[in-house]
Design a protein around this motif. Structure first.
Motif, PDB file in Angstrom:
ATOM      1  N   LEU A 136       0.755  -1.288   0.014  1.00  0.00           N
ATOM      2  CA  LEU A 136      -0.006  -0.003   0.053  1.00  0.00           C
ATOM      3  C   LEU A 136       0.670   1.361  -0.131  1.00  0.00           C
ATOM      4  O   LEU A 136       0.314   2.444  -0.393  1.00  0.00           O
ATOM      5  CB  LEU A 136      -0.990  -0.004   1.196  1.00  0.00           C
ATOM      6  N   SER A 137       2.164   1.375   0.284  1.00  0.00           N
ATOM      7  CA  SER A 137       2.737   2.334   0.529  1.00  0.00           C
ATOM      8  C   SER A 137       2.971   3.331  -0.760  1.00  0.00           C
ATOM      9  O   SER A 137       2.718   4.578  -0.540  1.00  0.00           O
ATOM     10  CB  SER A 137       4.164   2.203   0.922  1.00  0.00           C
ATOM     11  N   ARG A 138       3.185   2.514  -1.956  1.00  0.00           N
ATOM     12  CA  ARG A 138       3.584   3.593  -3.000  1.00  0.00           C
ATOM     13  C   ARG A 138       2.152   4.664  -3.374  1.00  0.00           C
ATOM     14  O   ARG A 138       2.194   5.668  -3.476  1.00  0.00           O
ATOM     15  CB  ARG A 138       3.691   2.609  -4.239  1.00  0.00           C
ATOM     16  N   THR A 139       1.043   3.661  -3.096  1.00  0.00           N
ATOM     17  CA  THR A 139      -0.295   4.544  -3.500  1.00  0.00           C
ATOM     18  C   THR A 139      -0.606   5.377  -2.465  1.00  0.00           C
ATOM     19  O   THR A 139      -1.114   6.460  -2.688  1.00  0.00           O
ATOM     20  CB  THR A 139      -1.693   3.427  -3.470  1.00  0.00           C
ATOM     21  N   ALA A 140      -0.198   4.873  -1.087  1.00  0.00           N
ATOM     22  CA  ALA A 140      -0.543   5.899  -0.014  1.00  0.00           C
ATOM     23  C   ALA A 140       0.295   7.204   0.029  1.00  0.00           C
ATOM     24  O   ALA A 140      -0.112   8.421   0.088  1.00  0.00           O
ATOM     25  CB  ALA A 140      -0.320   5.481   1.310  1.00  0.00           C
ATOM     26  N   GLU A 152       8.176  11.067  -7.002  1.00  0.00           N
ATOM     27  CA  GLU A 152       7.101  10.125  -7.441  1.00  0.00           C
ATOM     28  C   GLU A 152       7.730   8.800  -7.706  1.00  0.00           C
ATOM     29  O   GLU A 152       7.128   7.783  -7.505  1.00  0.00           O
ATOM     30  CB  GLU A 152       6.429  10.419  -8.846  1.00  0.00           C
ATOM     31  N   THR A 153       9.150   8.615  -8.061  1.00  0.00           N
ATOM     32  CA  THR A 153       9.710   7.442  -7.949  1.00  0.00           C
ATOM     33  C   THR A 153      10.322   6.851  -6.936  1.00  0.00           C
ATOM     34  O   THR A 153      10.936   5.702  -7.010  1.00  0.00           O
ATOM     35  CB  THR A 153      11.070   7.753  -9.185  1.00  0.00           C
ATOM     36  N   VAL A 154      10.084   7.290  -5.781  1.00  0.00           N
ATOM     37  CA  VAL A 154      10.465   6.787  -4.517  1.00  0.00           C
ATOM     38  C   VAL A 154       9.776   5.431  -4.243  1.00  0.00           C
ATOM     39  O   VAL A 154       8.656   5.402  -4.469  1.00  0.00           O
ATOM     40  CB  VAL A 154      10.552   7.841  -3.398  1.00  0.00           C
TER      41      VAL A 154
END
Length: 143
Positions: free
Chosen positions: A27-31, A66-68
């Motif tokens: 979920l982290s990327r979306t969050a 955004e790439t993180v």
């Protein structure tokens, strides 16, 4: 017909939580993407965005691109979840422009003591964020 709250083997469906690292990783990327947009929409300063997320300015600067790819902590996921709920409640209550300004306006309500909601939530941390979310849900008739 299947009840969506019960899995096929009659065990209750597991509520989404943030304690399992596998869930946080998923979920982290979306969050983070949602939080970046929310911070921009609300016009948060870097300092405010970092404080609401519970991180230092240098960590926030590293999380902004955004790439993180980073797995957030349970605390950070909880903060983003509460703030996303606040965003949604505000947009149900107000026209878009006011919904996005509300957090930066001095508030005389008992939860805010003449602070802006952003300042009050930074000062009060997760418990205060959850209170603001409950307050907004109650105001819009959701409780």
């Amino acid at each position: 017909m299947l009840n969506p709250s019960v899995m096929q083997d009659d065990r209750p469906a597991r509520l989404q939580g943030f304690s399992a690292e596998t869930d946080r990783t998923r979920l982290s990327r979306t969050a983070l993407k949602a939080y970046r947009r929310l911070a921009e929409q609300w016009g948060l300063t870097g300092q405010q965005a970092a404080a609401l997320l519970g991180v230092s300015m240098s960590t926030w600067e590293r999380l902004k691109p955004e790439t993180v790819e980073k797995t957030l902590t349970q605390d950070q996921m909880t903060r983003i979840s509460a703030l996303t709920g606040i965003y949604k409640a505000l947009h149900l209550l107000f026209a878009d422009q006011m919904a996005d300004r509300w957090l930066q306006l001095e508030n005389t309500g008992p939860l805010f003591d003449r602070l802006t909601p952003v300042a009050a939530m930074i000062e009060g941390g997760i418990p205060h964020m959850l209170e603001v979310r409950r307050y907004l849900d109650a105001v819009r008739g959701g409780l």
